[in-house]
Design a protein around this motif. Structure first.
Motif, short mmCIF file in Angstrom:
data_model
loop_
_atom_site.label_atom_id
_atom_site.label_comp_id
_atom_site.label_asym_id
_atom_site.label_seq_id
_atom_site.Cartn_x
_atom_site.Cartn_y
_atom_site.Cartn_z
N UNK A 353 0.82 -1.21 0.00
CA UNK A 353 0.00 0.00 0.00
C UNK A 353 0.86 1.27 0.00
N UNK A 354 1.98 1.26 0.74
CA UNK A 354 2.84 2.43 0.80
C UNK A 354 3.50 2.71 -0.56
N UNK A 355 4.01 1.67 -1.21
CA UNK A 355 4.61 1.86 -2.53
C UNK A 355 3.57 2.32 -3.55
N UNK A 356 2.36 1.76 -3.46
CA UNK A 356 1.29 2.19 -4.35
C UNK A 356 0.92 3.65 -4.08
N UNK A 357 0.99 4.06 -2.81
CA UNK A 357 0.68 5.44 -2.45
C UNK A 357 1.66 6.41 -3.08
N UNK A 358 2.95 6.06 -3.06
CA UNK A 358 3.94 6.95 -3.67
C UNK A 358 3.71 7.06 -5.17
N UNK A 359 3.44 5.93 -5.83
CA UNK A 359 3.18 5.96 -7.27
C UNK A 359 1.99 6.85 -7.60
N UNK A 360 0.95 6.77 -6.78
CA UNK A 360 -0.25 7.59 -7.00
C UNK A 360 0.05 9.07 -6.77
N UNK A 361 0.74 9.39 -5.67
CA UNK A 361 1.00 10.79 -5.31
C UNK A 361 1.97 11.47 -6.28
N UNK A 362 2.82 10.70 -6.92
CA UNK A 362 3.72 11.29 -7.92
C UNK A 362 2.92 11.96 -9.05
N UNK A 363 1.74 11.40 -9.35
CA UNK A 363 0.92 11.95 -10.43
C UNK A 363 -0.17 12.89 -9.92
N UNK A 364 -0.71 12.60 -8.74
CA UNK A 364 -1.80 13.44 -8.24
C UNK A 364 -1.27 14.71 -7.57
N UNK A 365 -0.05 14.70 -7.04
CA UNK A 365 0.53 15.88 -6.40
C UNK A 365 1.99 16.09 -6.82
N UNK A 366 2.21 16.23 -8.10
CA UNK A 366 3.60 16.33 -8.59
C UNK A 366 4.33 17.58 -8.13
N UNK A 367 3.59 18.64 -7.83
CA UNK A 367 4.23 19.91 -7.47
C UNK A 367 4.41 20.09 -5.97
N UNK A 368 3.88 19.18 -5.18
CA UNK A 368 3.99 19.33 -3.73
C UNK A 368 5.46 19.23 -3.30
N UNK A 369 5.87 20.15 -2.43
CA UNK A 369 7.27 20.23 -2.03
C UNK A 369 7.69 18.97 -1.27
N UNK A 370 8.86 18.45 -1.62
CA UNK A 370 9.40 17.25 -1.01
C UNK A 370 10.79 17.55 -0.43
N UNK A 371 11.04 17.04 0.76
CA UNK A 371 12.37 17.19 1.34
C UNK A 371 13.32 16.12 0.85
N UNK A 372 12.76 15.11 0.16
CA UNK A 372 13.55 14.00 -0.39
C UNK A 372 12.78 13.41 -1.55
N UNK A 373 13.49 13.01 -2.60
CA UNK A 373 12.85 12.38 -3.76
C UNK A 373 13.60 11.09 -4.08
N UNK A 374 12.88 9.99 -4.14
CA UNK A 374 13.51 8.70 -4.44
C UNK A 374 14.19 8.75 -5.81
N UNK A 375 15.36 8.16 -5.97
CA UNK A 375 16.09 8.18 -7.24
C UNK A 375 15.50 7.19 -8.25
N UNK A 376 16.06 7.16 -9.44
CA UNK A 376 15.67 6.25 -10.51
C UNK A 376 14.21 6.47 -10.92
#
Length: 403
Positions: A353-376
């Motif tokens: 569920x957590x990995x699916x959440x990141x995949x979803x949020x990358x598209x639904x909130x692409x502009x939200x500020x992140x203190x860290x971004x996963x590579x690759x």
């Protein structure tokens, strides 16, 4: 009082993660994992580390987006906006926390039995009760104990590495008595050793500059503990027959006995007591903070009383007590491998569920500020999150098929 006290910096957060990961893994499950895969335990450690790391990167990014004690729950809730999905996440993490705490408490009993004749069940219950009391007393005391005990347990593992380093060349790391199934089975058991990184996020509301500190703590904890795991695993199978390790209730003490005699065995057995105690404490802390977070009035996952903070101790006292009480029934299961397997299953469902959440949020909130971004990444698609999702599903399927 409705807020927790921010006491933790990067060092303390890394120490929490390191103490939780090392204590739960090497000291609790090494023997049983080696017993099913032999010398290839080193390969199993590498596989488990890879699976944990890709999901760890998802946690790191999500923690920088939502630095809350609710952790996994808030990530899934914001991604899917479906109460049933986020509630399952919260319940799964809570069950993982209490079951894991019971498994490590049983490991504590196993090491203590090398010194005195004790009841495994009642000793495990006693350590849970004591750690619950320390958890209630305050995060400042818990942090001091954690730093001291983590230093002791790391010293013990360094001793094992030093003892076995001269025999590394004799290790048969490609030895697979049960084939690929054995390697995968051991990786599944060892995965229990990496549960700590997911619990670091539950300390977000007690950490300074959490959007940056927590992601860094996750990455550093995973990197350091993986290196230690590999070297300790290599030392273990270099010095002790894998079948002997598989039958031992105190595997690292058995390794120290071969390499350093009775004195070494006694020392490592004593250090293991500190390590497993430390892990029970941190699991009680992180799980109670999750319960505190998801019981807040805006969520109503659990009764709001569990989100209350003690006026003088500034800890979520009702959540602390409930987590301690719910841990005790799982102690009566007795079998560390079985209990660890149940904890893994709960954890893997959450990881999906957590990995699916990141995949979803990358598209639904692409502009939200992140203190860290996963590579690759390919555009907004996180390759590591896809790998974490697939590998977690694979381990769930393996567990169900081999039950």
């Amino acid at each position: 009082m409705s807020e927790l006290r921010r006491e933790l910096g990067l060092l303390e957060a890394v120490v929490y993660g390191t103490g939780l990961i090392l204590g739960a893994g090497i000291y609790a499950i090494l023997g049983e994992a080696t017993g099913v895969t032999g010398g290839s335990i080193v390969i199993s450690f590498l596989l488990a580390a890879l699976i944990a790391s890709v999901t760890g990167l998802s946690y790191a990014e999500l923690a920088s987006l939502f630095p809350k004690a609710e952790g996994d729950y808030i990530y899934v809730r914001n991604a899917f906006d479906r109460e049933i999905v986020s509630d399952v996440t919260a319940l799964g993490r809570l069950l993982m926390g209490v079951i894991s705490s019971a498994a490590v408490a049983l490991a504590f009993s196993g090491y203590l039995s090398a010194f005195i004749d004790v009841s495994q069940i009642w000793t495990a219950i006693l350590i849970v009760v004591i750690m619950t009391g320390i958890n209630f007393w305050g995060i400042d005391l818990s942090t001091k104990i954690n730093i001291l005990f983590t230093g002791i347990e790391v010293a013990g593992l360094v001793i094992i590495i030093w003892i076995g380093s001269g025999s590394w060349g004799s290790a048969e790391v490609l030895h697979t008595p049960n084939g690929v199934v054995g390697v995968l089975h051991a990786s599944f058991l060892i995965f229990f050793a990496y549960l700590g990184f997911g619990s670091i996020v539950n300390l977000s509301e007690e950490t300074e500059d959490a959007t940056v500190t927590i992601p860094r703590a996750i990455v550093l904890s995973l990197g350091f503990t993986t290196l230690i795991y590999l070297l300790v695993g290599l030392s273990a199978v270099s010095l002790v027959d894998w079948r002997v390790l598989g039958q031992s209730a105190s595997p690292l003490a058995a390794v120290a006995r071969v390499g350093w005699g009775t004195r070494g065995s006694t020392l490592l057995g004593a250090i293991a007591l500190f390590s497993t105690t430390n892990t029970v404490l941190i699991l009680q802390i992180s799980t109670s903070r999750l319960l505190y977070g998801v019981s807040k009035s805006e969520y109503h996952v659990f009764p709001e009383i569990f989100s209350r903070v003690h006026s003088s101790r500034q800890t979520p006292h009702y959540a602390v007590m409930l987590v301690g009480i719910v841990t005790i029934p799982f102690v009566f299961l007795g079998d560390i491998g079985f209990v660890a397997g149940l904890a893994n299953l709960m954890l893997l469902v959450v990881f999906v569920l957590v990995n699916a959440a990141l995949l979803k949020l990358r598209y639904s909130r692409p502009e939200q500020e992140r203190g860290f971004r996963a590579p690759l990444n390919v555009g907004q698609l996180s390759i590591t999150a896809v790998a974490g999702l697939i590998s977690s599903l694979g381990l769930i399927a393996f567990y169900i098929l081999t039950w």
